[in-house]
Structure formats: C-alpha cells, structure tokens
Design an enzyme around this catalytic site. Structure first.
Site, PDB file in Angstrom:
ATOM      1  N   LYS A 118      13.129   6.734 -30.183  1.00 45.00           N
ATOM      2  CA  LYS A 118      13.381   7.765 -31.190  1.00 45.00           C
ATOM      3  C   LYS A 118      13.399   9.137 -30.519  1.00 45.00           C
ATOM      4  O   LYS A 118      12.943   9.305 -29.382  1.00 45.00           O
ATOM      5  CB  LYS A 118      12.314   7.711 -32.286  1.00 45.00           C
ATOM      6  CG  LYS A 118      10.899   8.011 -31.804  1.00 45.00           C
ATOM      7  CD  LYS A 118       9.910   7.928 -32.954  1.00 45.00           C
ATOM      8  CE  LYS A 118       8.495   8.269 -32.468  1.00 45.00           C
ATOM      9  NZ  LYS A 118       7.521   8.307 -33.584  1.00 45.00           N
ATOM     10  N   TYR A 165       8.373  41.283 -22.784  1.00 43.92           N
ATOM     11  CA  TYR A 165       8.126  41.798 -24.125  1.00 43.92           C
ATOM     12  C   TYR A 165       6.637  42.043 -24.376  1.00 43.92           C
ATOM     13  O   TYR A 165       5.777  41.261 -23.977  1.00 43.92           O
ATOM     14  CB  TYR A 165       8.637  40.810 -25.178  1.00 43.92           C
ATOM     15  CG  TYR A 165      10.136  40.660 -25.224  1.00 43.92           C
ATOM     16  CD1 TYR A 165      10.962  41.738 -25.532  1.00 43.92           C
ATOM     17  CD2 TYR A 165      10.732  39.422 -24.981  1.00 43.92           C
ATOM     18  CE1 TYR A 165      12.343  41.594 -25.584  1.00 43.92           C
ATOM     19  CE2 TYR A 165      12.113  39.264 -25.039  1.00 43.92           C
ATOM     20  CZ  TYR A 165      12.906  40.358 -25.339  1.00 43.92           C
ATOM     21  OH  TYR A 165      14.272  40.206 -25.394  1.00 43.92           O
ATOM     22  N   MET A 183      13.556  34.031 -24.505  1.00 44.58           N
ATOM     23  CA  MET A 183      14.421  32.946 -24.958  1.00 44.58           C
ATOM     24  C   MET A 183      15.111  32.228 -23.803  1.00 44.58           C
ATOM     25  O   MET A 183      15.229  30.997 -23.802  1.00 44.58           O
ATOM     26  CB  MET A 183      15.473  33.484 -25.933  1.00 44.58           C
ATOM     27  CG  MET A 183      16.378  32.400 -26.510  1.00 44.58           C
ATOM     28  SD  MET A 183      17.614  33.042 -27.650  1.00 44.58           S
ATOM     29  CE  MET A 183      16.597  33.513 -29.053  1.00 44.58           C
ATOM     30  N   ARG A 226       0.608   8.166 -43.929  1.00 38.85           N
ATOM     31  CA  ARG A 226       1.968   8.704 -43.826  1.00 38.85           C
ATOM     32  C   ARG A 226       2.955   7.821 -44.585  1.00 38.85           C
ATOM     33  O   ARG A 226       3.446   8.198 -45.642  1.00 38.85           O
ATOM     34  CB  ARG A 226       2.345   8.836 -42.344  1.00 38.85           C
ATOM     35  CG  ARG A 226       3.647   9.550 -42.069  1.00 38.85           C
ATOM     36  CD  ARG A 226       3.820   9.844 -40.587  1.00 38.85           C
ATOM     37  NE  ARG A 226       3.777   8.635 -39.754  1.00 38.85           N
ATOM     38  CZ  ARG A 226       3.896   8.662 -38.430  1.00 38.85           C
ATOM     39  NH1 ARG A 226       4.043   9.821 -37.791  1.00 38.85           N
ATOM     40  NH2 ARG A 226       3.859   7.533 -37.730  1.00 38.85           N
TER      41      ARG A 226
END
Length: 383
Positions: A50, A279, A327, A151
C-alpha cells in the site's frame, strides 16, 4: 551499488538527478529472507505494498516479491489495487487484498478486477452478495475483526453472526479472517488480549463449520515479538522495507534499508559570524563557517520538522542541518571543512547516511511517515 534501470516519477533532463531515491531490490530480498527465517516455511507472507509500497514503488516491489514466491499482497483500497494491476501483470495465483471497508458503489470493481474485499459489517456483506449475484460471479472476501484497534472491523461479539451471513451467501467466498494490533511491539497485556479475542472468533468458526480458514494478525512488530500471532500468514510492512517497527528500539532483525534518499549540493559559500540562515532566522553562525545548500526540501519529503535537528551525510562525513528547511532546499553547516563541492551527493537517509529511523526520531515522527513522504518529484532509481 550500481544502477540497473530507472523508474521515472517525472520527466527529467539528461544529466545528474537533483534528488533521487535509490531502491535496492537486493536489500528487499534480504529482508524477506530475514522475515521467513523468523516465521518458518509454513507461514505465508503477505507483501504490504500500500501507499506505493511505502514510497518504494509498488510495481517493482510486487514483481520482486513474486519472484521470491510471495503470492499475497495487501493494498489500502480498491484504487490502489487497480493501479497495481494496470501497471503489473500479476502471476495467475497471486492475490490482492484491499484493506479498506468498501463503498457500495465500488463493490463491482472488486469483481471486475479479481480483488479480495474486506467485509466489516452486515450491510456490506448483503450488498456484495446482491451485486455478485447480478454479475453471476463469486466474490472473494475476508472478514476484518476489530479486536481493539478501533478503526475498521466487526466486533468479536458480532463476528459469529456476520460469519453465518457470509456462509449463507452463495456468491461470497470467505478466504480469510484477520485483525490488526494497536501495540504490536508490546506483546503482553492489551495485545495479548487482542490475540485471544481473535482466536476465540476463528476457533468458534472452525469448530462450527468444520472448515479451516486463513488467519492473519501479525504486522511487523508482532512478527518479531509475538510467535503465537504468526498464525497462517504474516503482514510485514516497515520490516520488509528495512526499518524497525519502533525507531527508538534496538534492531533485533538484521534488515537493511531498501531506500536511500539523496540529493545534490548546488551551492557552497562562506559566511561570517552572526549570519542568519533561512526563514525566521532560526539559526545564526556562531563563527565564520561554510554553508552548503542542498537541492531538497519539504516538498521532496525532507520534513520541515527536521529543521536544526537533522544530520546529513556528504562524502561519508556527517554534518548538521541548519536553519529552517524550505520547500525546495536545505542548508548544512560544513564548519571549516573545505572538501564539499557543488555537485556532491548529500544522503538524507539510507545505507550511506543516517537511517530513516534516526531522522524520524529527530523529527518527532516515525520512519513510516518519512518513507511515504518522499514525493513524486524525487526520481526512483533501482540499484
């Protein structure tokens, strides 16, 4: 390791890749052998592919596991199953189980593509029987029992009634019963009670019907810590890809990382003491130093939470990451080291650098998330 072929996640120009994920299928085969050494030859292995095989490439992982005799595969949902079937010609005796409880509008897709469906409730079983009957085909299903994960799944108290319903449906074929542990790395206490609840359900079914059914419960943690939970089949995920289920725990199984996430140094400069980096100026140079900029950031899968916490390997040397990870780029403090050059490979995690588990601990997350976060723009290269 030398590259044998590539799986391109996006079109790329000729020349060196900026960021890439090396995928070692040899290490994948080694890890499968380690798991089989624990479980023994009579226990089947379901390859968990998966989430694009935890970011490693479901097509190539499935093909490799099939070549090693694996015939059971687990995906998250029907769409992952269809994508895998479209990209890879499965062997005739291979099976795919989709773990998600299906929407009624998706049931016909399981029939069309021959995917095993998870059943968690009476409504799904009735809908599946109706649709399968209308198609004139039998649908293979597995019952999910919620023994404590909270779940998906039928409760142990309601499981017998649901199993009777499935048995009464001529167009449904029960191929397995399974559960999932909430704390598989802790075999005592709650996990032991989960296993007890599960075996009560399966035992009652087999006694009542006189049939045997494939039973599976053990994920990676339970494969290591719970011999009694291995049953007929195990479901290794993170262990198959070379990480320990608990990043902070010492490795008890000699698995090897299947992925190495690496990028390139694209700029190097000297900065004076007091220079702030990136930043919000979260790091400033305590003295004159050299800063390398690496062409990978959080959009590539190098988490922003690693800012001022991670270490990166360049040329076999470990350097601290400094400043906020952006990023597209990440900065590293080289100190006085003048050996690092533009174009050098920077290992973010993998066999030549820090492990995914080490970086996960630094980021306050788990290795599963780091592997799955390596993004589409990072080229996967089989080595």
């Amino acid at each position: 390791m030398s590259a044998s072929h590539e799986q391109n996640s996006a079109a790329a120009p000729n020349g060196p890749n900026l960021s890439e994920a090396l995928i070692s299928l040899g290490n994948l085969r080694h890890n499968l052998a380690c798991i089989r050494a624990i479980t023994g030859p009579q226990c089947r292995v379901m390859g968990i592919v998966k989430a694009n095989a935890y970011g490693h490439g479901a097509t190539q992982v499935t093909a490799t596991l099939e070549a090693e005799g694996v015939r059971d595969f687990g995906v998250a949902n029907i769409y992952e199953a269809i994508e895998l079937l479209q990209e890879h010609r499965m062997l005739p005796d291979s099976r795919i189980l989709a773990f998600a409880s299906p929407l009624a509008g998706h049931i016909d897709l399981y029939l069309q593509h021959g995917v095993e469906m998870t059943v968690c409730d009476h409504e799904t079983a009735r809908a599946a029987e109706s649709i399968a009957a209308a198609c004139g085909r039998r649908l293979q299903v597995q019952l999910k029992v919620d023994t404590g994960m909270g779940r998906l799944g039928v409760t142990p108290e309601e499981a017998a009634e649901l199993l009777e319903l499935i048995e009464a449906c001529p167009n449904l074929e029960l191929t397995g019963i399974y559960t999932h542990f909430a704390e598989s790395d802790k075999p005592e206490g709650f996990t032991a009670r989960q296993l007890e609840r599960f075996l009560h359900v399966t035992g009652a079914y087999e006694r009542r019907t006189g049939k045997t059914v494939t039973k599976h419960a053990a994920n990676s943690g339970a494969i290591i810590s719970m011999p009694d939970a291995r049953l007929d089949m195990v479901r290794p995920g993170i262990l198959l890809y070379g990480c320990h289920p608990v990043d902070a725990a010492p490795s008890t199984v000699p698995v090897r990382p299947v992925m190495q996430f690496q990028s390139r140094v694209i700029f190097v400069k000297e900065v004076p003491a007091g220079t702030a980096i990136s930043y919000n100026r979260t790091w400033s140079a305590p003295k004159a130093t050299r800063i390398a900029t690496i062409s990978a950031g959080y959009a590539d899968g190098f988490h922003r939470a690693l800012s001022n916490q991670a270490r990166v390997s360049i040329g076999g040397k470990s350097f601290p990451q400094v400043g906020t990870i952006t990023m597209d780029q990440t900065m590293v403090n080289l100190g006085s080291d003048d050996s690092v050059k533009v174009g050098d490979t920077a290992v973010l995690f993998g066999w030549d650098g820090p492990s995914a588990g080490e970086q996960a601990l630094a980021a306050g997350t788990i290795s599963y998330e780091l592997l799955c976060s390596v993004s589409r723009r990072v080229r996967r290269i089989v080595v």
